[in-house]
Design a protein around this motif. Structure first.
Motif: not given
Length: 73
Positions: A43-71
């Motif tokens: 994604s792209k994130a936009t924020t303001y730093l001291n009244d200047s617009k700053v845009t950065v690329d955001v790259d998040v690639n999580p690995w999600v692990y799950m173990v469950a017990l079912g009935y």
């Protein structure tokens, strides 16, 4: 807000996701499930730093692990 930062806007994005899982029947009614997921988020994130617009690329690639017990009813 602090250190001159204000506001945060993130763009919506579309990415790939993959999942692999298995079910193990422990008894006739009790099951153990295990799975692993990979999610590609860019994604792209936009924020303001001291009244200047700053845009950065955001790259998040999580690995999600799950173990469950079912009935089973």
């Amino acid at each position: 807000e602090g250190k001159g930062f204000s506001g945060l806007d993130m763009q919506d994005s579309i990415g790939l996701a993959a999942q692999v899982g298995v079910d193990f029947m422990l008894t006739d009614t009790l099951m153990l499930n295990a799975q692993v997921r990979y999610i590609d988020i860019e994604s792209k994130a936009t924020t303001y730093l001291n009244d200047s617009k700053v845009t950065v690329d955001v790259d998040v690639n999580p690995w999600v692990y799950m173990v469950a017990l079912g009935y089973k009813f």
